[in-house]
Design a protein around this motif. Structure first.
Motif, short mmCIF file in Angstrom:
data_model
loop_
_atom_site.label_atom_id
_atom_site.label_comp_id
_atom_site.label_asym_id
_atom_site.label_seq_id
_atom_site.Cartn_x
_atom_site.Cartn_y
_atom_site.Cartn_z
N HIS A 292 0.84 -1.20 0.00
CA HIS A 292 0.00 0.00 0.00
C HIS A 292 0.87 1.24 0.00
O HIS A 292 1.94 1.26 0.60
CB HIS A 292 -0.90 0.03 1.24
N GLN A 293 0.37 2.28 -0.65
CA GLN A 293 1.06 3.56 -0.63
C GLN A 293 0.72 4.26 0.68
O GLN A 293 -0.43 4.51 0.98
CB GLN A 293 0.61 4.41 -1.82
N GLU A 294 1.75 4.55 1.48
CA GLU A 294 1.56 5.16 2.80
C GLU A 294 1.68 6.68 2.76
O GLU A 294 0.96 7.37 3.46
CB GLU A 294 2.61 4.62 3.78
N ASP A 295 2.64 7.19 1.99
CA ASP A 295 2.90 8.62 2.01
C ASP A 295 3.58 9.03 0.71
O ASP A 295 4.14 8.20 -0.01
CB ASP A 295 3.80 8.96 3.20
N THR A 296 3.54 10.33 0.43
CA THR A 296 4.15 10.90 -0.76
C THR A 296 4.81 12.21 -0.38
O THR A 296 4.29 12.95 0.46
CB THR A 296 3.08 11.19 -1.84
N TRP A 297 5.95 12.51 -0.98
CA TRP A 297 6.60 13.80 -0.78
C TRP A 297 7.26 14.22 -2.08
O TRP A 297 7.86 13.38 -2.78
CB TRP A 297 7.66 13.71 0.34
N ILE A 298 7.15 15.49 -2.43
CA ILE A 298 7.78 16.03 -3.63
C ILE A 298 8.80 17.07 -3.18
O ILE A 298 8.46 18.01 -2.45
CB ILE A 298 6.75 16.66 -4.59
N SER A 299 10.04 16.90 -3.62
CA SER A 299 11.10 17.83 -3.25
C SER A 299 10.92 19.15 -3.99
O SER A 299 10.15 19.25 -4.96
CB SER A 299 12.47 17.23 -3.57
N LYS A 300 11.65 20.16 -3.57
CA LYS A 300 11.60 21.48 -4.22
C LYS A 300 12.06 21.40 -5.68
O LYS A 300 11.66 22.21 -6.51
CB LYS A 300 12.45 22.49 -3.45
N GLN A 301 12.93 20.43 -5.98
CA GLN A 301 13.41 20.24 -7.35
C GLN A 301 12.50 19.35 -8.17
O GLN A 301 12.77 19.07 -9.32
CB GLN A 301 14.84 19.68 -7.33
N GLY A 302 11.43 18.84 -7.58
CA GLY A 302 10.45 18.07 -8.33
C GLY A 302 10.62 16.56 -8.26
O GLY A 302 9.91 15.83 -8.97
N ALA A 303 11.51 16.05 -7.43
CA ALA A 303 11.65 14.59 -7.29
C ALA A 303 10.47 14.06 -6.48
O ALA A 303 10.09 14.63 -5.46
CB ALA A 303 12.96 14.24 -6.59
N LEU A 304 9.87 12.99 -6.95
CA LEU A 304 8.73 12.37 -6.28
C LEU A 304 9.22 11.21 -5.43
O LEU A 304 9.94 10.33 -5.92
CB LEU A 304 7.72 11.86 -7.31
N TYR A 305 8.84 11.19 -4.17
CA TYR A 305 9.16 10.12 -3.23
C TYR A 305 7.86 9.49 -2.75
O TYR A 305 6.94 10.21 -2.36
CB TYR A 305 9.95 10.66 -2.03
N ILE A 306 7.80 8.17 -2.77
CA ILE A 306 6.61 7.46 -2.31
C ILE A 306 7.04 6.39 -1.33
O ILE A 306 7.98 5.64 -1.58
CB ILE A 306 5.82 6.84 -3.48
N LEU A 307 6.34 6.33 -0.19
CA LEU A 307 6.59 5.30 0.82
C LEU A 307 5.54 4.21 0.66
O LEU A 307 4.34 4.46 0.72
CB LEU A 307 6.49 5.91 2.22
N MET A 308 6.01 2.99 0.43
CA MET A 308 5.15 1.82 0.30
C MET A 308 5.26 0.96 1.55
O MET A 308 6.28 0.99 2.24
CB MET A 308 5.57 0.99 -0.92
N SER A 309 4.20 0.18 1.84
CA SER A 309 4.24 -0.70 3.01
C SER A 309 3.61 -2.05 2.70
O SER A 309 2.80 -2.18 1.79
CB SER A 309 3.51 -0.05 4.19
N LEU A 310 4.02 -3.02 3.49
CA LEU A 310 3.44 -4.36 3.45
C LEU A 310 3.15 -4.76 4.88
O LEU A 310 4.05 -4.75 5.73
CB LEU A 310 4.42 -5.36 2.81
N ASP A 311 1.91 -5.09 5.17
CA ASP A 311 1.50 -5.50 6.51
C ASP A 311 2.04 -6.90 6.81
O ASP A 311 1.86 -7.83 6.02
CB ASP A 311 -0.03 -5.49 6.59
N ILE A 312 2.73 -7.05 7.93
CA ILE A 312 3.37 -8.33 8.28
C ILE A 312 2.33 -9.42 8.53
O ILE A 312 2.53 -10.57 8.13
CB ILE A 312 4.32 -8.15 9.48
N GLU A 313 1.21 -9.08 9.15
CA GLU A 313 0.17 -10.09 9.38
C GLU A 313 -0.39 -10.58 8.04
O GLU A 313 -0.67 -11.76 7.88
CB GLU A 313 -0.95 -9.53 10.25
#
Length: 155
Positions: free
Chosen positions: A98-119
């Motif tokens: 699942h996509q947990e979070d997103t952040w875009i830097s001032k220079q336009g780089a896209l960062y996405i945090l993905m997760s997998l539930d252990i259960e």
């Protein structure tokens, strides 16, 4: 580039005891759909790498406790079985990221945090019909300990 970035961008990946995290990023494209797909894929890849290592370690531990001494197959054969099973488990469980979070830097780089539930991971392993009952039980039994160790290593 990373001024003001959330902690997860700087840290990359990890495990909080209930989820495994992987971060992905992309830069240099004006196509938002392509950037999002690439960042999500890279986040999943990061989860897959840590998951494959942990699953291989769980299975190696399982095999080490179940070997029959000199009668057991050659080490290379054992290693191949571990790699195949870890890839199979990883492929199946990554469909539940699942996509947990997103952040875009001032220079336009896209960062996405993905997760997998252990259960979810453990439930998926329990339902895999093409794994032997012994391997399923070993992976589930060792999963909590292995993910606790991963959490400790990444904090």
């Amino acid at each position: 580039e990373l001024d003001g970035a959330p902690e997860w961008v700087l840290k990359g990946h990890g495990n909080d005891g209930s989820k495994i995290y992987g971060g992905g990023s992309v830069t240099g494209t004006n196509n938002p759909s392509l950037a999002r797909s690439a960042a999500i894929g890279r986040g999943r890849d990061e989860i897959a790498r840590s998951l494959q290592l942990k699953v291989a370690a769980m299975l190696k531990d399982y095999q080490a406790t179940m070997t029959g001494g000199g009668e057991f197959n050659k080490a290379a054969d054992d290693e191949q079985l571990i790699v195949d099973v870890s890839k199979q488990i990883t492929s199946m469980t990554l469909t539940a990221t699942h996509q947990e979070d997103t952040w875009i830097s001032k220079q336009g780089a896209l960062y996405i945090l993905m997760s997998l539930d252990i259960e979810h991971f453990k439930d998926a392993v329990k339902k895999m019909d093409d794994l032997s009952e012994e391997i399923r039980a070993a992976v589930v039994e060792h999963a909590d300990k292995a993910f606790e160790e991963l959490a400790a290593e990444t904090k």
